[in-house]
Structures are given as C-alpha cells and as structure tokens.
Scaffold this active site. Sequence first.
Site, PDB file in Angstrom:
ATOM      1  N   LYS A 174      74.960  29.769 -25.533  1.00  0.00           N
ATOM      2  CA  LYS A 174      74.940  31.201 -25.451  1.00  0.00           C
ATOM      3  C   LYS A 174      75.803  31.567 -25.095  1.00  0.00           C
ATOM      4  CE  LYS A 174      73.388  35.312 -25.395  1.00  0.00           C
ATOM      5  NZ  LYS A 174      74.976  35.555 -24.921  1.00  0.00           N
ATOM      6  N   GLU A 249      68.487  31.341 -12.681  1.00  0.00           N
ATOM      7  CA  GLU A 249      69.637  30.947 -10.914  1.00  0.00           C
ATOM      8  C   GLU A 249      70.160  32.962 -11.083  1.00  0.00           C
ATOM      9  OE1 GLU A 249      70.687  29.174  -8.907  1.00  0.00           O
ATOM     10  OE2 GLU A 249      70.565  27.266  -9.729  1.00  0.00           O
ATOM     11  N   CYS A 283      78.064  35.327  -7.656  1.00  0.00           N
ATOM     12  CA  CYS A 283      76.630  35.394  -7.537  1.00  0.00           C
ATOM     13  C   CYS A 283      77.003  35.263  -5.749  1.00  0.00           C
ATOM     14  CB  CYS A 283      76.159  34.043  -7.950  1.00  0.00           C
ATOM     15  SG  CYS A 283      76.747  32.824  -7.820  1.00  0.00           S
ATOM     16  N   GLU A 384      72.394  44.178  -5.445  1.00  0.00           N
ATOM     17  CA  GLU A 384      73.869  43.564  -5.913  1.00  0.00           C
ATOM     18  C   GLU A 384      74.637  44.827  -6.405  1.00  0.00           C
ATOM     19  OE1 GLU A 384      73.273  39.898  -9.107  1.00  0.00           O
ATOM     20  OE2 GLU A 384      74.493  39.390  -7.463  1.00  0.00           O
TER      21      GLU A 384
HETATM   22  P1  NAD Z   1      73.471  39.070 -17.471  1.00  0.00           P
HETATM   23  O1  NAD Z   1      72.090  39.592 -17.333  1.00  0.00           O
HETATM   24  O2  NAD Z   1      73.369  40.373 -18.153  1.00  0.00           O
HETATM   25  O3  NAD Z   1      73.427  37.950 -18.766  1.00  0.00           O
HETATM   26  C1  NAD Z   1      73.954  36.410 -18.714  1.00  0.00           C
HETATM   27  C2  NAD Z   1      73.119  36.423 -20.349  1.00  0.00           C
HETATM   28  O4  NAD Z   1      72.137  37.004 -20.359  1.00  0.00           O
HETATM   29  C3  NAD Z   1      73.592  37.132 -21.325  1.00  0.00           C
HETATM   30  O5  NAD Z   1      74.404  35.644 -21.846  1.00  0.00           O
HETATM   31  C4  NAD Z   1      73.831  37.285 -21.654  1.00  0.00           C
HETATM   32  O6  NAD Z   1      73.675  37.529 -22.753  1.00  0.00           O
HETATM   33  C5  NAD Z   1      72.384  37.165 -21.702  1.00  0.00           C
HETATM   34  N1  NAD Z   1      70.839  38.292 -22.027  1.00  0.00           N
HETATM   35  C6  NAD Z   1      71.149  39.595 -21.456  1.00  0.00           C
HETATM   36  N2  NAD Z   1      69.976  39.661 -22.384  1.00  0.00           N
HETATM   37  C7  NAD Z   1      68.858  38.735 -22.595  1.00  0.00           C
HETATM   38  C8  NAD Z   1      67.808  38.971 -23.580  1.00  0.00           C
HETATM   39  N3  NAD Z   1      67.184  39.645 -23.448  1.00  0.00           N
HETATM   40  N4  NAD Z   1      67.206  37.767 -23.662  1.00  0.00           N
HETATM   41  C9  NAD Z   1      68.174  35.989 -23.584  1.00  0.00           C
HETATM   42  N5  NAD Z   1      69.658  36.502 -22.796  1.00  0.00           N
HETATM   43  C10 NAD Z   1      69.871  37.305 -22.811  1.00  0.00           C
HETATM   44  O7  NAD Z   1      74.175  39.133 -16.059  1.00  0.00           O
HETATM   45  P2  NAD Z   1      76.019  39.158 -16.249  1.00  0.00           P
HETATM   46  O8  NAD Z   1      76.477  40.428 -15.966  1.00  0.00           O
HETATM   47  O9  NAD Z   1      76.225  38.218 -17.516  1.00  0.00           O
HETATM   48  O10 NAD Z   1      76.548  38.517 -15.177  1.00  0.00           O
HETATM   49  C11 NAD Z   1      76.374  38.967 -14.007  1.00  0.00           C
HETATM   50  C12 NAD Z   1      74.942  37.905 -13.329  1.00  0.00           C
HETATM   51  O11 NAD Z   1      74.863  36.984 -13.030  1.00  0.00           O
HETATM   52  C13 NAD Z   1      74.709  38.722 -11.816  1.00  0.00           C
HETATM   53  O12 NAD Z   1      73.662  39.026 -11.028  1.00  0.00           O
HETATM   54  C14 NAD Z   1      74.656  37.439 -10.902  1.00  0.00           C
HETATM   55  O13 NAD Z   1      74.259  37.228  -9.336  1.00  0.00           O
HETATM   56  C15 NAD Z   1      74.147  36.541 -12.269  1.00  0.00           C
HETATM   57  N6  NAD Z   1      74.582  35.089 -11.422  1.00  0.00           N
HETATM   58  C16 NAD Z   1      73.555  33.914 -11.047  1.00  0.00           C
HETATM   59  C17 NAD Z   1      74.630  32.884  -9.961  1.00  0.00           C
HETATM   60  C18 NAD Z   1      73.194  31.846  -9.531  1.00  0.00           C
HETATM   61  O14 NAD Z   1      73.857  30.800  -9.322  1.00  0.00           O
HETATM   62  N7  NAD Z   1      72.536  32.450  -8.582  1.00  0.00           N
HETATM   63  C19 NAD Z   1      75.636  32.504 -10.559  1.00  0.00           C
HETATM   64  C20 NAD Z   1      76.388  33.690 -11.536  1.00  0.00           C
HETATM   65  C21 NAD Z   1      76.110  34.491 -11.568  1.00  0.00           C
END
Ligand code: NAD
Length: 495
Positions: A174, A249, A283, A384
């Site tokens: 997804k 992650e 990230c 962040e």
């Molecule tokens: P997000 O947490 O808002 O969403 C990530 C994914 O989770 C999306 O596909 C979203 O639709 C899904 N999601 C949302 N609510 C959910 C739920 N209740 N149950 C299951 N899935 C759900 O993150 P984002 O805004 O897409 O990305 C940015 C974040 O990702 C930042 O915090 C960044 O640091 C982190 N990030 C971490 C890494 C790493 O490897 N550590 C890499 C890239 C991004």
Amino acid sequence: MKQYKNFIGGEFLDSKSGRTFENRNPANWDEVVGIFPKSNIEDLNDAIGVAKKAYEEWRRMPWPMRSDIMRKVAEIMIARKEDLAQIMTREMGKVIKETRGDTQEGIDTALYASVEGRKYFGYTLPSELRNKSCMTRRDPLGVWGLITPWNFPIAIPTWKIFPCLLSGNTAIIKPATYTPASVGELAQIFKDAGLPDGVLNVVYGGGSEIGEGLLNHKDIVGISFTGSSDIGQRIGEVCGKTLKRCSLELGGKNGQVVLKDANLELALEGVLWGAFGTTGQRCTATSRLILEAPIYDKFIDMLKSRTDALKLGDGLNEDVDVGPLVSESQRESIHSYVEIGRKEGARLITGGGPYEEGECSKGWFYKPTIFADVGPNMRIAQEEIFGPVLSVIKARDFQEAMSILNNTVYGLSSAIYTNDLNLAHKAIEIAETGIVYINAPTIGAECHLPFGGMKNTGNGHREGGWTAYEIFTEIKTVYIDYSGCLQKAQIDTAK
Ligand code: NAD
Ligand code: MN
C-alpha cells in the site's frame, strides 16, 4: 494523464468501490499526474486471498529461480530509468537528479537481490553427540503487508519488495497516496518480468482504511512499515496484539557536527546537501547543525550565502537545486514550525516563508530556512520538521557537541566533520544513531549496507543489505541424527 489500477492476482483492476483519487504535481497544481482507485476492504481481501494462494507455489520455487526474476526486473528498470525518474519528479517534486538516484537505488537493490538468491547462507554447526549434524536454514513466513511513505517512491518500496519476495513470501503493498504512480509503474515492470500472478499485489488507498485493513487481517503474517513515529507506534501496537512480525523505520532528527579543525568547505557542501536535498523531506535529512564555538559565526556566514544562491523550481529542470514540498498540508506544517522557532527566540538567518516567484507560484515551494542560536531543547531542535529548515546550535567543545547530538528521542543518522582521527573514532562510539558518517553528510545510504535507526527511529530491525533478509525470513533449526539409536542431548553427554 494516466488511469492507474490496483494490481491483484496479476491483473490491473478498478476498485470494487468505484471510487478514485487524483494525484497532482506539487510543482504545478494544475497538472494531474494520474487517477487511482480508492480501494475498500473488499479489494484488500481479494488481494490477500490471491497472495495466500500464490504463496504455496512461490515458496517452493528455488531461491536462484526467484532471483532470476529480480534480475529481469532490474533490466527493465535500467531501460526505463529516465521515464521512471520523470514520473517520480512529477508526482512528488524532488529534482530529477535525485529521482534518478532514487530509481538507481531500486535497481541496485534488485541486483543485490539477484545475487543474494544464490548465496543466502545458513549455518552448519557441530553436535554434542556423535553421528548427528546440526544446521539452520531460512524460510519464508507467508503474506506480508508493506506500507510505505511518499519521500522515496521507488527506493523504499523496493527495499521491502525485493527481500520480501526473494525470500519466498508474497506481499500486498500500500503506497502513500501522495506517490502512487511510481509503485504502479513497478507493478507493470514486475508483470513484464514474468513474476507469477498474485506474488506481488498493489492496493491503493488511505492509511485508515487499507493500512488498518492490512494490520488487522488474520492472513497477514508481518508488516514492514516506513513512515512517521506516530503511525509506527500504532502499527507496533496492533502487531503486538496480533503477534505479527513487525519492522518499523520511523522518523529522524539528524545532526551534523562540525568541529573547529574540520575542512569547512567540505562541511558546507555536506550540510547544504543534507539539509536542503529532497527539500528536507528525508528521514535522514540534516535538521540540526552543531558547530563548535570558534567556527560558529564564520560558518553561519558561509552557509547563508550558499543557501541564498540555491535555485528553486520545477525539478524537471536540470539546473534547479530545490523542488517543492510534496503538498499544501506539508507546507503548512513546516511553516507552523518556523513560527514556533520565531516564538522560541531562535534567530532567523534566511528563508522563513513560502516561495511564490514566477513559475513557482503554482507549487508548494518553501524558502530554504536557517535558524541560528537554537537552544538544544527548543521544539525546532527536538521535533522532526521534514522540510527545508535547519536549526544551528552552538557547542563549547567536542564533548558538548556530542551530547547535543544525542539529545533527541530519534537515532537514525549522524555526521561528524573533523580531521582529528582520535575524535572521529570517539564520535563513532558515542553517537546514538544507526548510521554514522565521518566527513560526509547524514544522507547517502548504499543498498548493500544495513539501514535503520536506534531509539524511537525504529524497533531494532535493519533494512538494506543482508539484514533486510532477516526481517523477511524465519530461522529453522534442523538436527539430523544418523546414529540409528536414541541419543539424548545433555544426558548422554553428561559427565
Ligand atoms: P506517514 O506515517 O504519514 O505514512 C506512511 C504510510 O502509512 C502511508 O502509506 C500511510 O497511508 C500509511 N498509514 C497512515 N495511517 C495508517 C494506519 N493507521 N495504519 C496503517 N497505515 C497507515 O508518513 P509519511 O508522511 O508518508 O512519510 C514521512 C515520514 O516517514 C517521516 O516521519 C520520515 O522520517 C519517515 N521516513 C522514515 C524512513 C526510515 O527509513 N527511517 C524513511 C523515509 C521516511
Ligand atoms: Mn502528488
């Protein structure tokens, strides 16, 4: 404008809900990049059903045969690299040089998988007893849910897909709703490479509907998630209750330390790339710059003039340095942090607001922003921000710089600039981050090395390299007794 569909059981299908959502170019909101199905639980259940069925054959296919398919995927990705990069720039805004890099990371991960399939070792060990041998092997678990963010639209999905599938699992991915197109293109590539139907499935939709559906489905054996710490906590909670394997992650608040003896020109290049590359939406972005007192004022002057020279615009133009933010809500969220920084008393050096000049008036652009005199406990030094905002903090000496570096709940990446060999080694030991760079910025992971963070950045797993395969496999311990009689460990061998 392309009409994308879910990818279920090898077929491209509309959602049974009949609903769709559109994805627009953040550099030009008049441009619709694609229309996507807004799926419901029925679509998800169909996908999980076919993935469960496909698992029975796929798990039996020898690893080297599975790895041949990964190599074919890599070949098609190589042929389509420029096309994939352009789609990615249009769907999420980062500059074309970087989307080429993001695509290359996917290619590298596929090629790594194609080799790993011929060498994924277990162990053989001696037995306590005569005529008995012992070994471990790795087996797949079943159907996985892969949930990805929008900032690396190909790299992050491929970090999960290749090790997951190569290990013999099947999966539902997804993708984030801001970047659905890149994964749609990947689905087509997997189909063209001859992946058996149902092994990889794409179901588009929101986190609360499709994400939650994956978490709560009894036939999903594990969730691999990359995203924010808030959602990560929720995922960990549900996986704890349902005893699913779970790899998280999460966020970062990465720091670059520059010591007084460092090569300042090199440190300057590093922080510009670390803080403002991908418009700060990484990230591993450098979000704190920790300067040793004697170079503090000088370095800030150097940084301001180079930051002011960065060119903002549509990332498809080769000479643009910084693209837009991914969305309006991200721009609002970043601007609210800039307001917080002002109220907390940090000194704004440059930037501090949206950028709307010329052709940038139709996109979510934000000026690269620097705050100096930031206190290590201010919110802009702790939370962040995920945008082009850099907080500069002064440190008396090496010890204080390292304690500021570690003064955060996150622990993804850190960078230390120094030419002092002893201090560099001390810093490696002291840093509470999963990744440490010496004389290089906080970003720049390579696909064959472990990637992940300490503290609230994750739950102890590492993607990338051989460690990604530990997430997606189960260890089976095997004892083979060829003595022809009952031998009792610990009892027959007791003195
Ligand atoms: P997000 O947490 O808002 O969403 C990530 C994914 O989770 C999306 O596909 C979203 O639709 C899904 N999601 C949302 N609510 C959910 C739920 N209740 N149950 C299951 N899935 C759900 O993150 P984002 O805004 O897409 O990305 C940015 C974040 O990702 C930042 O915090 C960044 O640091 C982190 N990030 C971490 C890494 C790493 O490897 N550590 C890499 C890239 C991004
Ligand atoms: Mn978009």
